[in-house]
Design a protein around this motif. Structure first.
Motif, PDB file in Angstrom:
ATOM      1  N   GLN A  38      -8.377  19.358  51.972  1.00  0.00           N
ATOM      2  CA  GLN A  38      -7.003  18.852  51.936  1.00  0.00           C
ATOM      3  C   GLN A  38      -5.859  19.453  52.664  1.00  0.00           C
ATOM      4  O   GLN A  38      -5.852  20.585  52.467  1.00  0.00           O
ATOM      5  N   PRO A  39      -5.510  18.632  53.720  1.00  0.00           N
ATOM      6  CA  PRO A  39      -4.678  19.471  54.780  1.00  0.00           C
ATOM      7  C   PRO A  39      -3.389  19.767  54.130  1.00  0.00           C
ATOM      8  O   PRO A  39      -2.668  21.018  54.592  1.00  0.00           O
ATOM      9  N   ASP A  40      -2.809  19.319  52.968  1.00  0.00           N
ATOM     10  CA  ASP A  40      -1.384  19.720  52.435  1.00  0.00           C
ATOM     11  C   ASP A  40      -1.521  20.754  52.047  1.00  0.00           C
ATOM     12  O   ASP A  40      -0.922  21.766  51.824  1.00  0.00           O
ATOM     13  N   ALA A  41      -2.858  21.112  51.216  1.00  0.00           N
ATOM     14  CA  ALA A  41      -3.174  22.399  50.511  1.00  0.00           C
ATOM     15  C   ALA A  41      -3.236  23.528  51.383  1.00  0.00           C
ATOM     16  O   ALA A  41      -2.736  24.593  51.201  1.00  0.00           O
ATOM     17  N   TRP A  42      -3.789  23.102  52.465  1.00  0.00           N
ATOM     18  CA  TRP A  42      -4.028  24.248  53.671  1.00  0.00           C
ATOM     19  C   TRP A  42      -2.719  24.538  54.114  1.00  0.00           C
ATOM     20  O   TRP A  42      -2.253  26.064  54.403  1.00  0.00           O
ATOM     21  N   TYR A  43      -1.953  23.750  54.244  1.00  0.00           N
ATOM     22  CA  TYR A  43      -0.290  23.991  54.885  1.00  0.00           C
ATOM     23  C   TYR A  43       0.378  25.076  54.155  1.00  0.00           C
ATOM     24  O   TYR A  43       0.983  25.718  54.244  1.00  0.00           O
ATOM     25  N   LEU A  44       0.061  24.545  52.801  1.00  0.00           N
ATOM     26  CA  LEU A  44       0.874  25.240  51.591  1.00  0.00           C
ATOM     27  C   LEU A  44       0.362  26.821  51.616  1.00  0.00           C
ATOM     28  O   LEU A  44       1.171  27.959  51.288  1.00  0.00           O
ATOM     29  N   ALA A  45      -0.951  26.862  51.698  1.00  0.00           N
ATOM     30  CA  ALA A  45      -1.813  28.144  51.451  1.00  0.00           C
ATOM     31  C   ALA A  45      -1.227  28.807  52.718  1.00  0.00           C
ATOM     32  O   ALA A  45      -1.189  30.049  52.626  1.00  0.00           O
ATOM     33  N   GLY A  46      -1.010  28.324  54.033  1.00  0.00           N
ATOM     34  CA  GLY A  46      -0.526  29.124  55.053  1.00  0.00           C
ATOM     35  C   GLY A  46       0.937  29.730  54.892  1.00  0.00           C
ATOM     36  O   GLY A  46       0.889  30.964  55.228  1.00  0.00           O
ATOM     37  N   HIS A  47       1.612  29.042  54.229  1.00  0.00           N
ATOM     38  CA  HIS A  47       3.113  29.553  53.794  1.00  0.00           C
ATOM     39  C   HIS A  47       2.712  30.642  52.642  1.00  0.00           C
ATOM     40  O   HIS A  47       3.437  31.799  52.686  1.00  0.00           O
ATOM     41  N   LEU A  48       1.958  30.493  51.773  1.00  0.00           N
ATOM     42  CA  LEU A  48       1.593  31.623  50.554  1.00  0.00           C
ATOM     43  C   LEU A  48       0.975  32.708  51.413  1.00  0.00           C
ATOM     44  O   LEU A  48       1.697  33.913  51.201  1.00  0.00           O
ATOM     45  N   LEU A  50       1.582  33.529  54.516  1.00  0.00           N
ATOM     46  CA  LEU A  50       2.251  34.447  55.358  1.00  0.00           C
ATOM     47  C   LEU A  50       3.451  34.994  54.487  1.00  0.00           C
ATOM     48  O   LEU A  50       3.869  36.187  54.801  1.00  0.00           O
ATOM     49  N   GLU A  51       3.928  34.646  53.378  1.00  0.00           N
ATOM     50  CA  GLU A  51       4.912  35.408  52.537  1.00  0.00           C
ATOM     51  C   GLU A  51       4.247  36.574  51.889  1.00  0.00           C
ATOM     52  O   GLU A  51       5.006  37.428  51.396  1.00  0.00           O
ATOM     53  N   MET A  52       2.783  36.518  51.601  1.00  0.00           N
ATOM     54  CA  MET A  52       2.067  37.735  51.266  1.00  0.00           C
ATOM     55  C   MET A  52       1.951  38.777  52.009  1.00  0.00           C
ATOM     56  O   MET A  52       1.373  39.817  52.065  1.00  0.00           O
ATOM     57  N   GLY A  53       2.165  38.595  53.570  1.00  0.00           N
ATOM     58  CA  GLY A  53       2.138  39.444  54.665  1.00  0.00           C
ATOM     59  C   GLY A  53       0.686  39.202  55.321  1.00  0.00           C
ATOM     60  O   GLY A  53       0.397  40.230  56.131  1.00  0.00           O
ATOM     61  N   ASP A  54      -0.123  38.428  54.957  1.00  0.00           N
ATOM     62  CA  ASP A  54      -1.407  38.090  55.618  1.00  0.00           C
ATOM     63  C   ASP A  54      -1.528  37.115  56.504  1.00  0.00           C
ATOM     64  O   ASP A  54      -1.850  35.898  56.488  1.00  0.00           O
ATOM     65  N   THR A  55      -1.042  37.590  57.780  1.00  0.00           N
ATOM     66  CA  THR A  55      -0.759  36.416  58.990  1.00  0.00           C
ATOM     67  C   THR A  55      -2.043  36.054  59.462  1.00  0.00           C
ATOM     68  O   THR A  55      -2.118  34.883  59.991  1.00  0.00           O
ATOM     69  N   ALA A  56      -3.307  36.846  59.357  1.00  0.00           N
ATOM     70  CA  ALA A  56      -4.310  36.169  59.848  1.00  0.00           C
ATOM     71  C   ALA A  56      -5.126  34.991  58.924  1.00  0.00           C
ATOM     72  O   ALA A  56      -5.342  33.982  59.574  1.00  0.00           O
ATOM     73  N   ARG A  57      -4.820  35.428  57.611  1.00  0.00           N
ATOM     74  CA  ARG A  57      -5.273  34.148  56.785  1.00  0.00           C
ATOM     75  C   ARG A  57      -4.174  33.023  56.986  1.00  0.00           C
ATOM     76  O   ARG A  57      -4.495  31.876  56.773  1.00  0.00           O
ATOM     77  N   ALA A  58      -3.220  33.461  57.155  1.00  0.00           N
ATOM     78  CA  ALA A  58      -2.106  32.421  57.330  1.00  0.00           C
ATOM     79  C   ALA A  58      -2.405  31.352  58.414  1.00  0.00           C
ATOM     80  O   ALA A  58      -2.411  30.322  58.763  1.00  0.00           O
ATOM     81  N   VAL A  59      -2.641  32.039  59.715  1.00  0.00           N
ATOM     82  CA  VAL A  59      -3.129  31.278  60.910  1.00  0.00           C
ATOM     83  C   VAL A  59      -4.311  30.607  60.548  1.00  0.00           C
ATOM     84  O   VAL A  59      -4.341  29.347  61.005  1.00  0.00           O
ATOM     85  N   ASN A  60      -5.222  31.074  60.027  1.00  0.00           N
ATOM     86  CA  ASN A  60      -6.407  30.384  59.561  1.00  0.00           C
ATOM     87  C   ASN A  60      -6.130  29.012  58.762  1.00  0.00           C
ATOM     88  O   ASN A  60      -6.863  27.910  58.919  1.00  0.00           O
ATOM     89  N   ALA A  61      -5.141  29.475  57.823  1.00  0.00           N
ATOM     90  CA  ALA A  61      -4.907  28.116  56.977  1.00  0.00           C
ATOM     91  C   ALA A  61      -4.076  27.041  57.657  1.00  0.00           C
ATOM     92  O   ALA A  61      -4.592  25.625  57.765  1.00  0.00           O
ATOM     93  N   TYR A  62      -3.184  27.386  58.205  1.00  0.00           N
ATOM     94  CA  TYR A  62      -2.635  26.533  59.389  1.00  0.00           C
ATOM     95  C   TYR A  62      -3.477  25.525  60.284  1.00  0.00           C
ATOM     96  O   TYR A  62      -3.501  24.439  60.535  1.00  0.00           O
ATOM     97  N   GLN A  63      -4.579  26.314  60.817  1.00  0.00           N
ATOM     98  CA  GLN A  63      -5.535  25.789  61.727  1.00  0.00           C
ATOM     99  C   GLN A  63      -6.563  24.853  61.165  1.00  0.00           C
ATOM    100  O   GLN A  63      -6.738  23.698  61.571  1.00  0.00           O
ATOM    101  N   LYS A  64      -6.783  25.116  59.641  1.00  0.00           N
ATOM    102  CA  LYS A  64      -7.409  24.007  58.984  1.00  0.00           C
ATOM    103  C   LYS A  64      -6.673  22.734  58.768  1.00  0.00           C
ATOM    104  O   LYS A  64      -7.273  21.865  58.575  1.00  0.00           O
ATOM    105  N   ALA A  65      -5.430  22.928  58.374  1.00  0.00           N
ATOM    106  CA  ALA A  65      -4.576  22.103  58.233  1.00  0.00           C
ATOM    107  C   ALA A  65      -4.702  20.840  59.417  1.00  0.00           C
ATOM    108  O   ALA A  65      -4.873  19.750  59.088  1.00  0.00           O
TER     109      ALA A  65
END
Length: 215
Positions: A38-48, A50-65
Motif C-alpha cells: 500500500q503506497p500511502d501507508a509506506w509514505y506515512l511510514a517514511g514520515h514516521l 524520519l521523525e523517529m530519527g531512522d533515516t535509513a528506514r525512512a528512505v526505504n519506506a519512501y522508495q517502496k511508495a
C-alpha cells in the motif's frame, strides 16, 4: 469497519500529527497485513521513521511508495530532501522525477537548486534559481537564496538587487537586510549598509551578527 484501509490510514496520519509514533505504527501494521504494498501507508511510514530519527528506514519506506506508485510526487520530493540532508547526490534525480510529475511547485525548484549547490554545482544552482525567480516572481526564498549565491560568486551588485526584491516581497525578514548590508559594505556603501543593519536589528534585536557589523 476495523479493516477499512482509508480509515486506518487517516487514523495513522492523525496519530503522526500528534507525534504518537507507536500507535501510528500499529495502525500502519494493520494496513500492511491487508496490503503489504500500500503506497500511502509506506509514505506515512517514511514520515514516521524520519521523525523517529531512522533515516535509513525512512528512505526505504519512501522508495517502496514510489516503487508501487511511480506518480507519487510527494514521495519523490521527500526522497530528495532526505538524501540531500544525508549529502547523497542521488537526491538530484529524485527531484527531477518530482518535477516531471508536477512543475508548478516552487519549493521543488528551490530544493533542487539548494542540492545542486551543496554538491558543488554552483553555476547550475544559480541558473535554476534564476528560472525559479522568473517563473514564480512572488516566491521570496528564491530571490533570497539566489542573492546569497551571487554574493558568494562576487556578483555583488546583482546580489544587492535580488536581496532588494526579497525585501520587497517580505519586508519583515531581518536576515535579508543583514545579507544586503554585507553586500553593500563590500561595494563600499557604508551608509546603505548601516541603514540595513539598523533595520535588521529593529526587526530582530537578537541578531548578534548585525549588531557586531554595525559596531
Amino acid at each position: 469497519f476495523p479493516n477499512h484501509i482509508p480509515s486506518l490510514l487517516e487514523a495513522a496520519r492523525l496519530r503522526l500529527i500528534l507525534q504518537q509514533h507507536i500507535p501510528a505504527m500499529a495502525l500502519l501494521d494493520k494496513v500492511f497485513l491487508r496490503d503489504p504494498s500500500q503506497p500511502d501507508a509506506w509514505y506515512l511510514a517514511g514520515h514516521l521513521f524520519l521523525e523517529m530519527g531512522d533515516t535509513a528506514r525512512a528512505v526505504n519506506a519512501y522508495q517502496k511508495a514510489v516503487d508501487t506508485r511511480p506518480d507519487m510526487r510527494n514521495a519523490w520530493k521527500q526522497l530528495g530532501d532526505v538524501l540531500t540532508a544525508l549529502h547523497i547526490e542521488r537526491a538530484i534525480s529524485y527531484y527531477d522525477n518530482a518535477l516531471r510529475l508536477d512543475s508548478t511547485e516552487p519549493e521543488l525548484y528551490h530544493n533542487k537548486a539548494y542540492a545542486l549547490n551543496l554538491f558543488g554545482n554552483r553555476a547550475e544552482a544559480i541558473e535554476l534559481f534564476r528560472q525559479l525567480c522568473s517563473r514564480f516572481p512572488s516566491y521570496e526564498p528564491g530571490f533570497y537564496h539566489l542573492a546569497l549565491l551571487l554574493a558568494e560568486s562576487d556578483s555583488t551588485q546583482a546580489a544587492v538587487e535580488h536581496f532588494g526584491v526579497a525585501i520587497r516581497l517580505n519586508p519583515s525578514e531581518a536576515g535579508s537586510y543583514l545579507q544586503r548590508a554585507k553586500a553593500l559594505q563590500k561595494l563600499g556603501d557604508r551608509p546603505g549598509a548601516r541603514s540595513d543593519l539598523e533595520t535588521a536589528l529593529r526587526l530582530d534585536p537578537g541578531l548578534e551578527e548585525a549588531r557586531v557589523l554595525l559596531k
